[in-house]
Design an enzyme around this catalytic site. Sequence first.
Site, short mmCIF file in Angstrom:
data_model
loop_
_atom_site.label_atom_id
_atom_site.label_comp_id
_atom_site.label_asym_id
_atom_site.label_seq_id
_atom_site.Cartn_x
_atom_site.Cartn_y
_atom_site.Cartn_z
N ARG A 239 0.48 -1.91 -3.85
CA ARG A 239 0.17 -1.55 -2.45
C ARG A 239 0.69 -0.15 -2.15
O ARG A 239 0.01 0.66 -1.50
CB ARG A 239 0.81 -2.59 -1.52
N LYS B 211 -0.87 -10.34 8.52
CA LYS B 211 0.25 -10.82 9.32
C LYS B 211 -0.19 -11.04 10.76
O LYS B 211 -1.01 -10.30 11.29
CB LYS B 211 1.40 -9.81 9.28
N HIS C 91 3.71 -5.41 -4.49
CA HIS C 91 3.88 -4.39 -3.45
C HIS C 91 3.89 -2.99 -4.03
O HIS C 91 3.58 -2.02 -3.32
CB HIS C 91 5.16 -4.66 -2.65
N ARG D 283 -1.86 -7.28 0.58
CA ARG D 283 -0.64 -7.97 0.21
C ARG D 283 -0.97 -9.14 -0.71
O ARG D 283 -2.08 -9.69 -0.66
CB ARG D 283 0.09 -8.50 1.46
N HIS E 277 -1.22 -2.18 9.07
CA HIS E 277 0.05 -1.91 9.75
C HIS E 277 -0.16 -1.80 11.26
O HIS E 277 -1.11 -1.16 11.70
CB HIS E 277 0.67 -0.60 9.25
N TYR F 218 4.79 6.26 3.32
CA TYR F 218 3.97 6.55 2.15
C TYR F 218 3.56 8.01 2.06
O TYR F 218 2.81 8.39 1.17
CB TYR F 218 2.69 5.69 2.17
#
Length: 298
Positions: free
Chosen positions: A241, A169, A238, A145, A264, A273
Amino acid sequence: MNHIQEAFLNTLKVERNFSEHTLKSYQDDLIQFNQFLEQEHLQLKTFEYRDARNYLSYLYSNHLKRTSVSRKISTLRTFYEYWMTLDENIINPFVQLVHPKKEKYLPQFFYEEEMEALFKTVEEDTSKSLRDRVILELLYATGIRVSELVNIKKQDIDFYANGVTVLGKGSKERFVPFGAYCRQSIENYLEHFKPIQSCNHDFLIVNMKGEAITERGVRYVLNDIVKRTAGVSEIHPHKLRHTFATHLLNQGADLRTVQSLLGHVNLSTTGKYTHVSNQQLRKVYLNAHPRAKKENET
């Protein structure tokens, strides 16, 4: 905003490591909510479920997309959850509100030819191109990110293992490998980009003044690359990404591995994806279906 809302945003920044872009969205959602409260003469602390339903109708009356409405409601639900941890008398008026279904969409990505064109643009023998290439290489080679990119320190790069450790995150660290092209671009950048040699901090990516680059600065760099690249019209961090994940899956990488590389928590997040190009679908089909294989051999 009041002090509770400001404390909430600060918690998201410090404890959950939200990017400045995400924090700005949360802040805008709270400001809009406060405007509704003032307009309807309502109080934050006495806001009820029926008021939440009225606010949902208010958002739709402004012709917002379902994805935007969903995010705004999610922001307020999360805010009240936070407030409940500080005050046992607070009730979350959004907890029972039916969450508007998000519109399904396929993530945008670049084809391999488009990526080659972007890299060709930053092949120029200039100081700025050294830095721009590192940004492009890292985002595409690792799928990180933009918030993770701008926080990379020099010591996070491992030239022995050919990879980088990033803080994702929830302040979760993960190691992401990169290839020879990315490694070479980082080495050239550290050796020849003068602003990085004279700065007094450890951040890897810097602007032309030697200051740690911001997320906004990265977006500016990417937009500048696109302007100078024929046949490519739109770019954002993004999208790179998305491209990273799509290209890996198209080349046979399994979903669990891509999930780990992207950082994730849920596999369902990575599942979006799994879209592939028609060309890739046909290639897999011809190589896998028994009768299609026979037809392909004739």
